[in-house]
Design a protein around this motif. Structure first.
Motif, PDB file in Angstrom:
ATOM      1  N   UNK A 443      31.142 -90.312  50.513  1.00 60.13           N
ATOM      2  CA  UNK A 443      29.733 -90.364  50.937  1.00 60.13           C
ATOM      3  C   UNK A 443      29.615 -90.330  52.459  1.00 60.13           C
ATOM      4  N   UNK A 444      30.463 -91.090  53.132  1.00 59.10           N
ATOM      5  CA  UNK A 444      30.435 -91.121  54.597  1.00 59.10           C
ATOM      6  C   UNK A 444      30.767 -89.748  55.167  1.00 59.10           C
ATOM      7  N   UNK A 445      31.808 -89.101  54.626  1.00 50.88           N
ATOM      8  CA  UNK A 445      32.202 -87.780  55.124  1.00 50.88           C
ATOM      9  C   UNK A 445      31.108 -86.750  54.866  1.00 50.88           C
ATOM     10  N   UNK A 446      30.472 -86.831  53.711  1.00 49.96           N
ATOM     11  CA  UNK A 446      29.372 -85.903  53.409  1.00 49.96           C
ATOM     12  C   UNK A 446      28.212 -86.112  54.375  1.00 49.96           C
ATOM     13  N   UNK A 447      27.905 -87.386  54.673  1.00 46.61           N
ATOM     14  CA  UNK A 447      26.816 -87.689  55.615  1.00 46.61           C
ATOM     15  C   UNK A 447      27.127 -87.126  57.000  1.00 46.61           C
ATOM     16  N   UNK A 448      28.363 -87.262  57.440  1.00 47.42           N
ATOM     17  CA  UNK A 448      28.756 -86.732  58.753  1.00 47.42           C
ATOM     18  C   UNK A 448      28.632 -85.217  58.788  1.00 47.42           C
ATOM     19  N   UNK A 449      28.987 -84.557  57.689  1.00 50.40           N
ATOM     20  CA  UNK A 449      28.848 -83.099  57.617  1.00 50.40           C
ATOM     21  C   UNK A 449      27.389 -82.673  57.719  1.00 50.40           C
ATOM     22  N   UNK A 450      26.476 -83.560  57.313  1.00 49.50           N
ATOM     23  CA  UNK A 450      25.045 -83.258  57.361  1.00 49.50           C
ATOM     24  C   UNK A 450      24.370 -83.933  58.558  1.00 49.50           C
ATOM     25  N   UNK A 451      25.146 -84.158  59.619  1.00 52.91           N
ATOM     26  CA  UNK A 451      24.622 -84.766  60.856  1.00 52.91           C
ATOM     27  C   UNK A 451      23.972 -86.120  60.585  1.00 52.91           C
ATOM     28  N   UNK A 452      24.594 -86.897  59.740  1.00 51.97           N
ATOM     29  CA  UNK A 452      24.005 -88.184  59.372  1.00 51.97           C
ATOM     30  C   UNK A 452      24.982 -89.337  59.505  1.00 51.97           C
TER      31      UNK A 452
END
Length: 621
Positions: A443-452
């Protein structure tokens, strides 16, 4: 810029040698110039101070006996060149020459306050006006000035001298109360000092370049050795990096292969269980079937997490972004979770704030993945109370999605380990809750990929709130086509559609045929891609369920061959490869849709209806 970096990296020693040589040469030249200038200035300053002291001694010891002849304190000038003054001149001349006898003074001039030479050891210069000389003017202001010069021939007190380095100093003549009554110009012989300075300079001229050369060679050797060691180390690092990349790729390939190999039998398990007619089962057997299905689905989630983790580690994780209505997406997740929540003691609510006609560019599958992970964790750790899914559009147009619960909560120490790979708060042999510990990390990695970013707020015994804040690009809501209810049309029966199953695995063949039988479709099974081509060339076909990995001719090549032959009916990938990159590979090969194993009858039914509903009529048999 990159090209320049490569050039510097390749020729570092040469560039250093040139740069160091130029720098040392410049510093050497500057040092020699400054040292020579300093020595000469020091000789001038020393001579100036010495002449100043000498003048003071002259004023105190000799001048009182001569002032009646020199008349410096009188407004009337005395012409010592006059016939009657020759006796006085001789007295002055003898006293001054006697005073200067054991010094380096070669010549003396004395000017009155008007700048007239009232005395000079060179008698022919007496009476000349020097009032316009800068040295005289500064001396009258109380400032000492000196000038170095070389004379091939010079008229000294004791006669002509040759090849001398002289320093002429203008020294103010002061009496009591600091009153300046005249100026003395003293010519001092500094040939010996200048020669010594030249000798020192010549030594420096020899030694400094030699020292600089030695330093340059030492630095060059150090840099050459360091550069050699660096390149050797870089080579090792490159080799190590290559090995790591290969090992990482091998791990990814292994995980992908294991995923494929696990999904294939898992598809047989899940599909077979979903085909069991629940009406004929006792409640006990139905519960056993449901438990087996649930366990199989959990195993699927674990496999998906491991595959996502391997792609994140290999930096191969890519987003499939599209324009989406965020409110619709959140409602879909909420409805799906509400239908699967089997705990009547937990109340579930969804709150949407300021999301009306809010269109963003994002990967809907990955946003759902984050929310489902948060929701599943909340359900796992909440036995009673509430679970709330909240989606809000912030003033900065950021999107904040959160899941709150009234579960067991997390201690501050436990929160520190969240969002790390393979990390769980409940660990050890007696842990009460399962899981791989990868969900929140993904979840954290996905958020970072989406500028989050992600965050957590929790208190033991009172519950938790997991948050993801995303900075997504906005889009025009009008670009999203709203799904409208189409008027019902008469459709031919499912038996009018003929489907080819291209699958080499016997279990998967059996499952697919059984599902198609239950759904009412006629079908034919091909063991490989070539058999599929041969059959379709001779028989009308409405849709192909294509496995990707088969002997003789795989699904990708078979699809390309069918499209090249003009086959325009739907081809659906039916494969154990479940990643987004796998889906894109299938679509790029010419397939229309994608269904990953394991799947249930409802999944197959939905994808068949989606791809067959656009056809006007089945193919003629």
């Amino acid at each position: 810029m990159e090209k320049l970096s490569k050039v510097i990296d390749r020729h570092l020693v040469t560039l250093f040698a040139v740069t160091a040589f130029l720098a040392l040469s410049f510093s050497l030249a500057l040092s020699l110039y400054l040292s020579n200038t300093f020595i000469q200035q020091e000789i001038i300053n020393t001579t100036e101070e010495s002449n100043h002291t000498l003048t003071k001694v002259f004023i105190n010891e000799t001048y009182p006996d001569l002032k009646q002849y020199l008349a410096l304190e009188s407004s009337d000038s005395v012409d010592l060149n006059a016939q009657e003054a020759q006796a006085k001149l001789k007295i002055v001349d003898d006293r001054i020459r006697n005073f200067m006898r054991e010094t380096d003074i070669l010549k003396v001039k004395i000017f009155n306050s008007a700048g007239i030479t009232i005395y000079s050891t060179a008698h022919d210069q007496m009476g000349l006006d020097y009032s316009d000389r800068p040295g005289f003017q500064l001396a009258m202001q109380g400032k000492l000035t000196s000038l170095q010069s070389y004379r091939g021939k010079f008229a000294a007190m004791e006669g002509d001298v040759f090849e001398r380095d002289l320093i002429s100093s203008y020294v103010p003549i002061k009496i009591s109360q600091g009153k300046i009554i005249g100026v003395a110009e003293l010519y001092t012989d500094r040939s010996a000092s200048i020669k010594r300075s030249e000798l020192v300079f010549n030594k420096l001229l020899f030694s400094l370049p030699l020292i600089s050369l030695i330093v340059f060679i030492l630095l060059l050797l150090i840099v050459w050795y360091a550069e050699k060691a660096r390149k050797k180390q870089n080579k090792k690092l490159d080799q190590t990096n290559t090995q790591l990349i290969q090992a990482n790729q091998a791990k990814s390939d292994f995980l992908a292969m294991m995923s494929h190999e696990i999904r294939t039998p898992l598809n047989g398990v899940i599909a077979t269980l979903s085909l069991v007619e629940s009406k004929s089962l006792t409640e006990e057997n139905k519960e056993l079937i449901d438990t087996a299905l649930h366990s199989s689905e959990l195993l699927t989630f674990v496999i998906n997490d491991i595959l996502d983790y391997s792609k994140i580690e290999a930096n191969k994780f890519e987003l499939n972004e599209q324009e989406i209505n965020l409110a619709n997406l959140v409602n879909q997740v909420a409805n799906s979770f509400k239908n699967t929540l089997d705990n009547s003691d937990v109340e579930f609510n969804a709150e949407l704030i300021n999301l009306d006609e809010f269109c963003v560019v994002a990967d809907p599958i990955r946003i759902k993945q984050i929310l489902n992970n948060y929701l599943n964790n909340a359900a796992k750790f909440t036995e009673k109370g509430f679970i709330t899914l909240k989606a809000e559009r912030l003033e900065s147009d950021e999107v904040q999605l959160s899941v709150s619960d009234s579960g067991i909560g997390i201690s501050p120490e436990g929160q520190q380990s969240l969002f790390k790979d393979f990390s769980q708060v409940d660990t050890g042999k007696k842990r009460n809750y399962g899981g791989t510990g990868l969900g929140l990390f993904i979840c954290k990695k996905l958020a970072l990929l989406m500028n989050g970013s992600v965050a957590v707020e929790s208190e033991v015994g009172k519950g938790s709130r997991f948050i993801v804040t995303l900075k997504l690009d906005l889009c025009d809501p009008l670009n999203i086509t709203e799904q409208t209810t189409k008027p019902e049309q008469h459709k031919p029966s499912n038996f009018d559609y003929h489907i080819v199953i291209a699958e080499d695995n016997m279990v998967n063949q059996l499952i697919a045929k059984k599902m198609l039988d239950l759904l009412g479709y006629s079908h034919y099974t091909a063991d490989n891609g070539q058999a599929c081509l041969d059959y379709i060339e001779q028989h009308p076909t409405d849709l192909v369920l294509m496995d990707c990995h088969m002997p003789i001719l795989d699904g990708f090549e078979a699809t390309k061959a069918l499209r090249k032959r003009g086959f325009d009916k739907p081809i659906v990938a039916l494969t154990a490869n479940a990643q987004e990159s796998d889906r894109l590979e299938c679509l790029n090969a010419g397939m229309n849709d994608f269904l990953s194993k394991p799947f249930k009858k409802n999944d197959l039914e939905r994808i068949l209806h989606r791809n067959l509903e656009g056809q006007d009529s089945p193919s003629e048999k």
